[in-house]
Design a protein around this motif. Structure first.
Motif, mmCIF file in Angstrom:
data_model
loop_
_atom_site.group_PDB
_atom_site.id
_atom_site.type_symbol
_atom_site.label_atom_id
_atom_site.label_comp_id
_atom_site.label_asym_id
_atom_site.label_seq_id
_atom_site.Cartn_x
_atom_site.Cartn_y
_atom_site.Cartn_z
ATOM 1 N N UNK A 7 -80.051 -70.325 74.436
ATOM 2 C CA UNK A 7 -81.280 -69.732 73.883
ATOM 3 C C UNK A 7 -81.098 -69.350 72.405
ATOM 4 N N UNK A 8 -80.191 -70.067 71.730
ATOM 5 C CA UNK A 8 -79.921 -69.775 70.319
ATOM 6 C C UNK A 8 -81.174 -69.930 69.458
ATOM 7 N N UNK A 9 -81.242 -69.098 68.420
ATOM 8 C CA UNK A 9 -82.277 -69.325 67.408
ATOM 9 C C UNK A 9 -81.657 -70.255 66.371
ATOM 10 N N UNK A 10 -82.499 -70.797 65.483
ATOM 11 C CA UNK A 10 -81.972 -71.666 64.420
ATOM 12 C C UNK A 10 -81.077 -70.834 63.491
ATOM 13 N N UNK A 11 -81.515 -69.600 63.206
ATOM 14 C CA UNK A 11 -80.725 -68.700 62.348
ATOM 15 C C UNK A 11 -79.342 -68.437 62.941
ATOM 16 N N UNK A 12 -79.293 -68.204 64.257
ATOM 17 C CA UNK A 12 -78.005 -67.943 64.922
ATOM 18 C C UNK A 12 -77.094 -69.166 64.860
ATOM 19 N N UNK A 13 -77.668 -70.333 65.054
ATOM 20 C CA UNK A 13 -76.875 -71.571 64.984
ATOM 21 C C UNK A 13 -76.333 -71.756 63.566
ATOM 22 N N UNK A 54 -76.685 -93.644 74.978
ATOM 23 C CA UNK A 54 -77.294 -92.324 74.770
ATOM 24 C C UNK A 54 -76.250 -91.249 74.463
ATOM 25 N N UNK A 55 -75.098 -91.349 75.140
ATOM 26 C CA UNK A 55 -74.032 -90.355 74.965
ATOM 27 C C UNK A 55 -73.475 -90.390 73.544
ATOM 28 N N UNK A 56 -73.220 -91.609 73.064
ATOM 29 C CA UNK A 56 -72.694 -91.811 71.711
ATOM 30 C C UNK A 56 -73.706 -91.296 70.676
ATOM 31 N N UNK A 57 -74.969 -91.612 70.916
ATOM 32 C CA UNK A 57 -76.016 -91.149 70.003
ATOM 33 C C UNK A 57 -76.046 -89.631 69.964
ATOM 34 N N UNK A 58 -76.013 -89.011 71.134
ATOM 35 C CA UNK A 58 -76.132 -87.555 71.213
ATOM 36 C C UNK A 58 -75.005 -86.850 70.470
ATOM 37 N N UNK A 59 -73.746 -87.170 70.762
ATOM 38 C CA UNK A 59 -72.634 -86.437 70.140
ATOM 39 C C UNK A 59 -72.622 -86.654 68.624
ATOM 40 N N UNK A 118 -97.994 -67.856 66.298
ATOM 41 C CA UNK A 118 -97.544 -69.086 66.977
ATOM 42 C C UNK A 118 -96.080 -69.402 66.690
ATOM 43 N N UNK A 119 -95.443 -68.620 65.846
ATOM 44 C CA UNK A 119 -94.077 -68.935 65.400
ATOM 45 C C UNK A 119 -93.083 -69.009 66.566
ATOM 46 N N UNK A 120 -92.403 -70.160 66.734
ATOM 47 C CA UNK A 120 -91.433 -70.298 67.827
ATOM 48 C C UNK A 120 -90.243 -69.354 67.627
ATOM 49 N N UNK A 121 -89.600 -68.954 68.739
ATOM 50 C CA UNK A 121 -88.473 -68.023 68.621
ATOM 51 C C UNK A 121 -87.125 -68.757 68.603
ATOM 52 N N UNK A 122 -86.905 -69.577 69.619
ATOM 53 C CA UNK A 122 -85.589 -70.205 69.744
ATOM 54 C C UNK A 122 -85.622 -71.647 69.222
ATOM 55 N N UNK A 123 -84.408 -72.218 69.111
ATOM 56 C CA UNK A 123 -84.298 -73.626 68.712
ATOM 57 C C UNK A 123 -85.057 -74.508 69.714
ATOM 58 N N UNK A 124 -84.924 -74.151 71.002
ATOM 59 C CA UNK A 124 -85.624 -74.919 72.043
ATOM 60 C C UNK A 124 -87.146 -74.851 71.825
ATOM 61 N N UNK A 195 -82.206 -81.962 75.312
ATOM 62 C CA UNK A 195 -82.376 -80.641 74.707
ATOM 63 C C UNK A 195 -81.224 -80.372 73.738
ATOM 64 N N UNK A 196 -81.545 -80.219 72.455
ATOM 65 C CA UNK A 196 -80.511 -79.990 71.442
ATOM 66 C C UNK A 196 -79.748 -78.698 71.734
ATOM 67 N N UNK A 197 -80.488 -77.638 72.052
ATOM 68 C CA UNK A 197 -79.856 -76.332 72.278
ATOM 69 C C UNK A 197 -78.866 -76.422 73.453
ATOM 70 N N UNK A 198 -79.251 -77.136 74.501
ATOM 71 C CA UNK A 198 -78.392 -77.284 75.681
ATOM 72 C C UNK A 198 -77.111 -78.051 75.306
ATOM 73 N N UNK A 199 -77.280 -79.145 74.570
ATOM 74 C CA UNK A 199 -76.121 -79.959 74.156
ATOM 75 C C UNK A 199 -75.226 -79.177 73.197
#
Ligand code: ZN
Ligand code: ZN
Length: 228
Positions: A7-13, A54-59, A118-124, A195-199
């Motif tokens: 549940x990271x925010x962009x700022x936290x990342x 897909x795996x190679x692309x993701x990492x 409407x501002x989103x909170x988390x990266x997700x 999901x970027x946050x999950x990965x």
């Protein structure tokens, strides 16, 4: 131990990247070096798209993304703020959601009204927002990859222009292109249905994903030979 939570925010990342990689970035890498690394891992990611891996692309896209965040730290850009100002739950170009750029053939960029509620909170939440503005059904994965490469080029061009001219106006272009590039990374992950946050949380669960130290102690050999 530094880690990225689901549940990271962009700022936290961005702060995580600074904590783990800030020291070695400052000591060993110029902005140009970091830009090359963003490009290098991005291209590996595109190769993964061409090969249907897909795996190679993701990492590789995740690593490119983290190098990009290192650049945001070095340039002192608050990327979350820039993304929200550029994409306030609307396409920055046509001012609608979902985007109607192709249908309406917009020539000039419209001024959009920002609704802070409407501002989103988390990266997700941001990734979900981009899927509303630019639905994955509207493009193929290959198309998303080509667009990502195009945005990489525009970001590089803006940065090189700024570094050559030292003008405040050109720095604004760097911020805008950085926001566009970031949005394109998220839309590519939407095309991959990942999901970027999950990965990120699975990759960066304990400091640097290679040496597991903070600050990272990977040497140049590790960086140049790292295969993924
Ligand atoms: Zn649009
Ligand atoms: Zn490391």
């Amino acid at each position: 131990m530094a880690s990225v939570k689901e549940d990271t925010t962009i700022k936290e990342y961005q702060a995580f990247v600074q904590e783990v990689y800030g020291l070695s970035n400052d000591r060993y890498f110029s902005l140009g070096d970091m830009l090359s690394n963003v490009e290098r891992f991005l291209m590996r990611g595109l190769k993964g798209i061409r090969k249907g891996n897909k795996e190679k692309t993701t990492i590789n896209l995740l690593i490119a993304f983290s190098w990009f965040m290192s650049m945001m730290n070095q340039l002192h850009i608050d990327i979350e703020e820039r993304i929200w100002k550029r994409f306030p739950y609307l396409c920055s170009y046509c001012g609608t959601s979902p985007c109607s750029c192709v249908k309406e053939k917009i020539v000039n960029r419209l001024n959009v009204v920002i609704d802070e509620n409407k501002r989103p909170k988390t990266l997700k939440d941001y990734q979900d927002m981009f899927n509303k503005i630019y639905p994955a059904e509207g493009r193929t994965l290959e198309h998303a990859g080509v667009h990502l490469a195009e945005e990489m080029g525009e970001f590089s061009e803006a940065l090189l222009t700024y570094r050559g001219g030292h003008q405040d106006e050109s720095f604004k272009e760097v911020e805008l292109e950085a926001a566009d590039f970031f949005s394109c990374i998220l839309t590519t992950f939407n095309s991959l249905d990942i999901s970027v946050a999950k990965e990120l949380s699975a990759t960066f669960f304990d400091n640097c994903h290679v040496c597991h130290n903070a600050p990272c102690t990977c040497n140049f050999d590790t960086v140049t030979t790292f295969k993924s």
